[in-house]
Scaffold this motif. Structure first.
Motif, PDB file in Angstrom:
ATOM      1  N   PHE A  16      60.103 -80.383 -37.418  1.00 37.28           N
ATOM      2  CA  PHE A  16      60.411 -81.188 -36.233  1.00 37.28           C
ATOM      3  C   PHE A  16      61.083 -82.519 -36.582  1.00 37.28           C
ATOM      4  N   PHE A  17      60.489 -83.290 -37.477  1.00 37.17           N
ATOM      5  CA  PHE A  17      61.027 -84.617 -37.765  1.00 37.17           C
ATOM      6  C   PHE A  17      62.344 -84.577 -38.546  1.00 37.17           C
ATOM      7  N   SER A  18      62.707 -83.411 -39.076  1.00 32.50           N
ATOM      8  CA  SER A  18      63.950 -83.303 -39.850  1.00 32.50           C
ATOM      9  C   SER A  18      65.153 -82.919 -38.993  1.00 32.50           C
ATOM     10  N   LEU A  19      64.945 -82.758 -37.683  1.00 34.79           N
ATOM     11  CA  LEU A  19      66.037 -82.346 -36.796  1.00 34.79           C
ATOM     12  C   LEU A  19      67.108 -83.425 -36.674  1.00 34.79           C
ATOM     13  N   ASP A  20      68.337 -82.973 -36.433  1.00 36.07           N
ATOM     14  CA  ASP A  20      69.447 -83.909 -36.218  1.00 36.07           C
ATOM     15  C   ASP A  20      69.251 -84.621 -34.882  1.00 36.07           C
ATOM     16  N   CYS A  21      69.170 -85.946 -34.925  1.00 40.93           N
ATOM     17  CA  CYS A  21      69.038 -86.742 -33.704  1.00 40.93           C
ATOM     18  C   CYS A  21      69.344 -88.192 -34.030  1.00 40.93           C
ATOM     19  N   ASP A  22      69.473 -88.985 -32.985  1.00 38.61           N
ATOM     20  CA  ASP A  22      69.723 -90.414 -33.152  1.00 38.61           C
ATOM     21  C   ASP A  22      68.445 -91.233 -33.023  1.00 38.61           C
ATOM     22  N   ILE A  23      67.554 -90.785 -32.139  1.00 38.80           N
ATOM     23  CA  ILE A  23      66.330 -91.533 -31.829  1.00 38.80           C
ATOM     24  C   ILE A  23      65.134 -90.600 -31.923  1.00 38.80           C
ATOM     25  N   CYS A  24      64.070 -91.063 -32.579  1.00 36.77           N
ATOM     26  CA  CYS A  24      62.835 -90.307 -32.692  1.00 36.77           C
ATOM     27  C   CYS A  24      61.710 -91.102 -32.033  1.00 36.77           C
ATOM     28  N   ILE A  25      60.992 -90.446 -31.116  1.00 33.80           N
ATOM     29  CA  ILE A  25      59.906 -91.114 -30.404  1.00 33.80           C
ATOM     30  C   ILE A  25      58.587 -90.399 -30.699  1.00 33.80           C
ATOM     31  N   PRO A  26      57.811 -90.893 -31.657  1.00 37.86           N
ATOM     32  CA  PRO A  26      56.473 -90.340 -31.864  1.00 37.86           C
ATOM     33  C   PRO A  26      55.538 -90.905 -30.790  1.00 37.86           C
ATOM     34  N   ALA A  27      55.060 -90.043 -29.897  1.00 35.22           N
ATOM     35  CA  ALA A  27      54.237 -90.502 -28.770  1.00 35.22           C
ATOM     36  C   ALA A  27      52.977 -89.652 -28.667  1.00 35.22           C
ATOM     37  N   LEU A  69      62.905 -86.803 -44.720  1.00 36.43           N
ATOM     38  CA  LEU A  69      63.673 -85.797 -43.997  1.00 36.43           C
ATOM     39  C   LEU A  69      64.232 -86.310 -42.678  1.00 36.43           C
ATOM     40  N   ILE A  70      63.776 -87.460 -42.234  1.00 34.43           N
ATOM     41  CA  ILE A  70      64.164 -87.967 -40.913  1.00 34.43           C
ATOM     42  C   ILE A  70      65.628 -88.385 -40.895  1.00 34.43           C
ATOM     43  N   LYS A  71      66.343 -87.906 -39.890  1.00 34.96           N
ATOM     44  CA  LYS A  71      67.762 -88.195 -39.763  1.00 34.96           C
ATOM     45  C   LYS A  71      68.056 -89.223 -38.671  1.00 34.96           C
ATOM     46  N   ALA A  72      67.099 -89.486 -37.807  1.00 32.99           N
ATOM     47  CA  ALA A  72      67.267 -90.483 -36.750  1.00 32.99           C
ATOM     48  C   ALA A  72      67.495 -91.853 -37.372  1.00 32.99           C
ATOM     49  N   TYR A  73      68.217 -92.727 -36.665  1.00 33.08           N
ATOM     50  CA  TYR A  73      68.379 -94.091 -37.176  1.00 33.08           C
ATOM     51  C   TYR A  73      67.535 -95.097 -36.405  1.00 33.08           C
ATOM     52  N   LEU A  74      66.717 -94.581 -35.460  1.00 31.50           N
ATOM     53  CA  LEU A  74      65.760 -95.441 -34.764  1.00 31.50           C
ATOM     54  C   LEU A  74      64.464 -94.671 -34.528  1.00 31.50           C
TER      55      LEU A  74
END
Length: 429
Positions: A295-306, A319-324
């Motif tokens: 999940f956290f390694s997916l291509d995205c710009d923003i990651c929201i752990p909630a 592995l995180i690709k998000a920049y925020l």
């Protein structure tokens, strides 16, 4: 039965270790008064209650509940109650400390507390949960109160939970005192004294902080791809408002599993689906299931752990690709993971800022109950945005002036406010 625990030290690694390291890092930078440091690094009060409840089948179960009150130098203790198997004294200590920093950073007249019951609510009927909640409230007794300690919803607790607590607490008061105790809890249903907008305040605050960050970075949120871990109250509302801004939800993870669609997932369609699927996102036709560990390694710009704490670790951070990273949950990123993310140039909007919309919304509800007022939704949302924008700007300014990351800046602001309060008031006797 109430057990008061005085010793707050622990060797257990986890959220408590994280919050203490965050606190010590900021305290070192500002050369925090050593005496005040001793006060802030421990909790004021810790309550453990064991109470029996009769189940629907007539059997009796004994539950363990917690309420940790960290600090009240700035005002009454404030913080949520969660129903989850991971609830224990160390988790409550860590979360109570984070609440102290959160309320201080927001400029609220509150201290920090946290607690809950160690249970899986999905195993109990609604009537059992009501009896558990009422018995827990009775066991806490006068350790909570509208000017002492004000609980609120958290993981797996709802406005209905707060209504049960309110009714039980008020039933212990004389008729003449009951009307004075409506603000013993916040996050109540509207009909029971709740505030318009409180349901979306935390998620809306997450969205606003992302929006403020985008403005600060001079980027548009339109067509930005984002992923959300946790599709409860916080995750849903954050995604809802981001989608309105033109951002695209491409993946969601909850307790049941993970789904993705690189072309976008409709927030409203998914929300409606979960309501008819026992809360689960799995099986949503506009998506493809994926392994949780991807999940956290997916291509995205923003990651929201909630969701819960310690979800982003040194194992998955690389592995995180998000920049925020916008922390909708409390303590979702551990210390080692944060070091990795910062070295990669990934920005993190820290939890005590990012998800503080919830406690600010609670403050507004508390004020309305206290003053006999009723505010309209637009008034609540406008006040919330103004309050959050002030906090965000202070964090950015401190980050620049101290040359530190946003979390350290937020802690510095929170701790300095508490330090000033102790310096001005003195320490009794």
């Amino acid at each position: 039965m109430i057990t008061k625990i005085k010793e707050a030290k622990t060797t257990k690694q986890g959220m408590l270790d994280n919050v203490m390291r965050q606190f010590n890092n900021a305290a070192d930078i500002i050369h925090l008064n050593p005496s005040i440091r001793k006060i802030l690094e421990i909790t004021n009060n810790e309550l453990v209650v064991h109470f029996p409840v009769k189940m629907d089948n007539g059997d009796v179960e004994v539950f363990t509940g917690y309420r940790v009150q960290h600090n009240n130098a700035l005002g009454p203790y404030k913080g949520g109650l969660r129903y989850h198997p991971t609830v224990d004294i160390d988790a409550a200590r860590a979360l109570a400390m984070w609440m102290t920093w959160k309320t201080s950073l927001a400029g609220l007249p509150y201290g920090g507390a946290k607690g809950g019951i160690q249970l899986d609510p999905s195993r109990y009927s609604n009537s059992e949960l009501e009896r558990i909640t009422r018995r827990f409230t009775y066991a806490l007794g006068d350790n909570i109160g509208p000017e002492l300690d004000i609980p609120a919803p958290d993981v797996n607790t709802t406005p209905q939970t707060m209504a049960w607590i309110l009714d039980t607490y008020m039933s212990t008061k004389s008729p003449s005192e009951r009307s004075k105790n409506m603000h013993v809890v916040t996050g109540k249903p509207i009909g029971a004294g709740g505030s318009e907008g409180r349901d979306r305040a935390t998620g809306y605050g997450v969205y606003l902080n992302i929006k403020f960050w985008a403005t600060h970075k001079k980027v548009s949120l339109k067509d930005k791809k984002f992923i959300v871990q946790g599709f409860g109250n916080v995750g849903y509302w954050a995604a809802y408002f981001l989608e309105k801004e033109g951002a695209i939800l491409v993946a969601v993870q909850d307790q049941f599993g993970s789904i993705t669609n690189e072309n976008g997932i409709s927030v409203e369609h998914l929300f409606e689906y979960t309501k008819s699927n026992n809360g689960s996102i799995l099986g949503f036709k506009e998506s493809t299931p994926i392994e949780n560990n991807t999940f956290f390694s997916l291509d995205c710009d923003i990651c929201i752990p909630a969701a819960l704490g310690n979800q982003i670790t040194k194992e998955n951070a690389p592995l995180i690709k998000a920049y925020l990273i916008a922390e909708g949950a409390n303590g979702p990123t551990d210390i080692e993971a944060e070091e990795i993310l910062l070295k990669k140039g990934i920005d993190i909007i820290p939890d005590i800022l990012c998800n503080s919309g919830g406690v600010i919304g609670s403050y507004f509800e508390w004020l309305q109950n206290r003053n006999g007022e009723i505010w309209q939704l637009n008034e609540v949302m406008e006040k919330l945005e103004k309050k959050l924008e002030e906090s965000f700007k202070r964090v950015i300014e401190t980050s620049k002036s101290k040359n530190v990351d946003m979390r350290t800046a937020a802690f510095i602001i929170a701790i300095e406010r508490l330090e000033l309060a102790y310096i001005q008031r003195g320490i009794f006797p």
